[in-house]
Design an enzyme around this catalytic site. Structure first.
Site, short mmCIF file in Angstrom:
data_model
loop_
_atom_site.label_atom_id
_atom_site.label_comp_id
_atom_site.label_asym_id
_atom_site.label_seq_id
_atom_site.Cartn_x
_atom_site.Cartn_y
_atom_site.Cartn_z
N GLU A 195 -11.93 -27.92 53.51
CA GLU A 195 -11.53 -27.65 54.90
C GLU A 195 -12.56 -26.74 55.56
O GLU A 195 -13.00 -25.75 54.97
CB GLU A 195 -10.16 -26.99 54.89
CG GLU A 195 -9.64 -26.47 56.21
CD GLU A 195 -8.33 -25.70 56.03
OE1 GLU A 195 -7.86 -25.13 57.03
OE2 GLU A 195 -7.79 -25.66 54.90
N ASP A 245 -12.64 -24.59 58.84
CA ASP A 245 -11.93 -24.10 60.01
C ASP A 245 -12.94 -23.68 61.08
O ASP A 245 -13.50 -22.59 61.04
CB ASP A 245 -11.03 -22.91 59.65
CG ASP A 245 -9.86 -23.32 58.79
OD1 ASP A 245 -9.36 -24.45 58.96
OD2 ASP A 245 -9.44 -22.52 57.92
N GLU A 275 -9.65 -20.93 64.49
CA GLU A 275 -8.25 -20.55 64.37
C GLU A 275 -8.08 -19.33 65.26
O GLU A 275 -8.72 -18.30 65.04
CB GLU A 275 -7.90 -20.23 62.92
CG GLU A 275 -7.95 -21.46 62.02
CD GLU A 275 -7.33 -21.20 60.68
OE1 GLU A 275 -6.15 -21.59 60.48
OE2 GLU A 275 -7.99 -20.60 59.82
N HIS A 290 -13.78 -23.39 53.68
CA HIS A 290 -12.95 -23.37 52.47
C HIS A 290 -13.42 -24.48 51.52
O HIS A 290 -12.94 -25.61 51.61
CB HIS A 290 -11.48 -23.65 52.81
CG HIS A 290 -10.80 -22.63 53.66
ND1 HIS A 290 -10.07 -21.59 53.15
CD2 HIS A 290 -10.72 -22.52 55.01
CE1 HIS A 290 -9.56 -20.87 54.13
NE2 HIS A 290 -9.93 -21.41 55.28
#
Length: 537
Positions: free
Chosen positions: A230, A232, A235, A246
């Protein structure tokens, strides 16, 4: 655990059957995006789809719910395989039921919608151009990804998240025979938290060991989770923002159970659930991002993320993730870290190692392969996810408030935003801010420096990557456009500084404010990129 899960899944292949309902036609809301080159951007007509978890799931023979509240219907769903055969995902009323609307290049996600049923939050995916059955696969290694966002209506405790997930383009349709839903109905989700609340994983209902408690914070979770890398990109709410890679040890969407999901052993997971984040507030600059701050969150702004490689190409290895903001025609480099012992304003392996040490965090990012492992996912391609959600696990404190609550708020890395430790309880947020929303718009991707324009303003510092494609190095002030308006081929810099020594191939060799070596290593030439950066190519 992983090998056992895979062996078990192989037994289900012949019987697996994720069905499609016919009560509501599935019509994906239109959304335009832009693909860019050095000479300009082209608008492309695409669409979005809502995740299968939000959809009405009912018996194939009628209208009986297969899932109500936090519980599966035991008669229709005695086990995962039977449930998949007996239950159908139906089409979605995007605006009426879920508060999802699109206009041109803008996607608006409302937080709470009311009607026959109350809906909270949503998760959507970008579909490929001209397709109703496949997600857009983005390959942004050595490139940049840009979008506009309006977080002015996102208070503490909420998260407007835009990110990449290494999902299958078809939502698992081909890998799991009998799965009739696929990407058209938003199946196949996974992320680095290895979520256990996904109702269907690998075409089978995740009903085994399902927690239907009305009071347990982990209610609505099954025995299995679904893991994948993942990234991001974003956020955030109006008080705080973070971007976080991640990496995972697996290279595709993978079903997990037990410690492979991180259950009872967070750092035994297949993925780095913590990631390595850059949150300006957490990194010591409490006035860079927020209402009336440098990046004023009461107004829309542009977010630019660059994925730089060791050799400056789209086939190199990721070694730096840089961030810029554009607001009011001005380009702002990301804020520098103000934490003692941690330097820089971008994500690199060295930044992450220093941050983990100073904050006292486990460096699972390094254990899972760091940026080199993230590089593999970006090279293979990932799906764009856009969502709005509240946090039933830890009240979003990890994003915008002191976390963990038991730690001293003054300890390095604990306070992530100006929100109160009691501000993010979902019951409060859903009651007090039902009209919250986020708007994502003007999505673009392409080569470095191709997706945005603006005038650079002071501060922020430069990154440490040697890829040389970075658009801005450390500059105190400027009234010159970051990106040259000319679309002609690269040219040799005409403003070399006086630094001595030799710059290696792909290293910097010139640019406003630069004081390093100007002579390039044998076999390379100092080549102009923008007023602040020339590179040995």
């Amino acid at each position: 655990m992983l090998s056992a899960a895979l062996a078990l899944s192989s037994l289900f292949v012949a019987a697996r059957a994720q069905q499609v309902g016919t009560n509501t036609a599935e019509v994906h809301p239109a959304l335009t995006v832009s693909t860019c080159t050095k000479s300009g951007c082209t608008t492309v007509a695409q669409s979005i789809v809502i995740d299968a978890n939000w959809r009405w799931l009912h018996a194939t023979t009628g209208y009986t719910n297969c899932y109500t509240g936090n519980a599966w219907n035991a008669t229709i769903c005695p086990d995962g395989v039977t449930c998949a055969a007996n239950c159908a995902l139906d089409g979605a009323d995007y605006s009426g039921t879920y508060g999802i609307t699109t206009t041109g290049n803008a996607l608006k996600l409302d937080f709470v919608t009311t009607g026959a049923n109350v809906n909270v939050g949503s998760r959507t995916y970008l579909m490929a151009a001209g397709s109703t059955t496949e997600y857009q696969i983005l390959k942004v290694l050595g490139q940049e990804f840009t979008f506009d966002v309006d977080v002015s209506n996102l208070p503490c405790g909420l998260n407007g998240a835009l990110y990449f997930s290494q999902m299958d383009a078809d939502g698992g349709l081909a890998r799991w025979p009998g799965n009739k839903a696929g990407a058209k109905y938003g199946t196949g989700y996974c992320d680095a938290q290895c979520p256990q609340d996904v109702k269907f994983i690998d075409g089978v209902a995740n009903s085994v060991g399902w927690n239907a408690s009305a009071t347990d914070v982990n209610a609505g979770t099954g025995e299995y989770g679904t893991c994948c890398t993942e990234m991001d990109i974003w956020e955030a709410n109006k008080m705080s923002a973070a971007y976080t890679p991640h990496p995972c040890s697996v290279t595709e969407q993978t079903r997990c159970s037990g410690t492979d999901c991180g259950i009872g052993a967070r750092y035994s997971s297949l993925c780095d659930a913590d990631g390595c984040d850059f949150n300006s507030y957490r990194m010591g600059n409490t006035t860079f991002y927020g209402p009336s701050d440098t990046i004023d969150t009461t107004k829309p702004f542009t977010v630019v993320t660059q994925f730089l490689t060791t050799d400056g190409t789209t086939t190199g290895t990721l070694n730096e993730i840089k961030r810029f903001y554009v607001q009011g025609g001005k380009v702002y480099p990301n804020s520098d870290s103000d934490i003692a012992g941690v330097t820089g304003n971008s994500i690199t392996d060295s930044f992450c190692a220093a941050q983990k040490t100073v904050f006292g965090d486990t460096n699972e990012f390094k254990t899972k392969g760091g940026l080199a492992q993230m590089s593999k996912a970006l090279s293979t391609g990932m799906v764009l996810v856009m969502s709005i959600w509240d946090d039933h696990a830890v009240d979003m404190l990890w994003l915008d408030a002191p976390y963990p609550p038991t730690a001293s708020p003054s300890a390095p890395g604990v306070t992530r935003g100006a929100c109160s430790p009691s501000s993010g309880a979902p019951t409060d947020v859903e009651k007090n801010s039902p009209g919250a929303s986020v708007i994502y718009s003007n999505i673009k991707w392409g080569p470095i420096n191709s997706t945005y324009t603006g005038t650079l303003v002071g501060g922020g510092g430069g990154g440490t990557g040697t890829g040389g494609s970075s658009s801005v190095t450390s500059v105190k002030s400027s009234t010159t456009a970051v990106k040259p308006t000319s679309t002609t081929s690269a040219k040799t810099s005409t403003t070399p500084p006086s630094g001595g020594g030799t710059s290696p191939k792909y290293g910097q060799c010139a640019g406003t404010g630069y004081t390093g070596p100007t002579v390039c290593a044998a076999g390379s030439t100092c080549t102009y990129s923008n007023p602040y950066y020339s590179q040995c190519l």
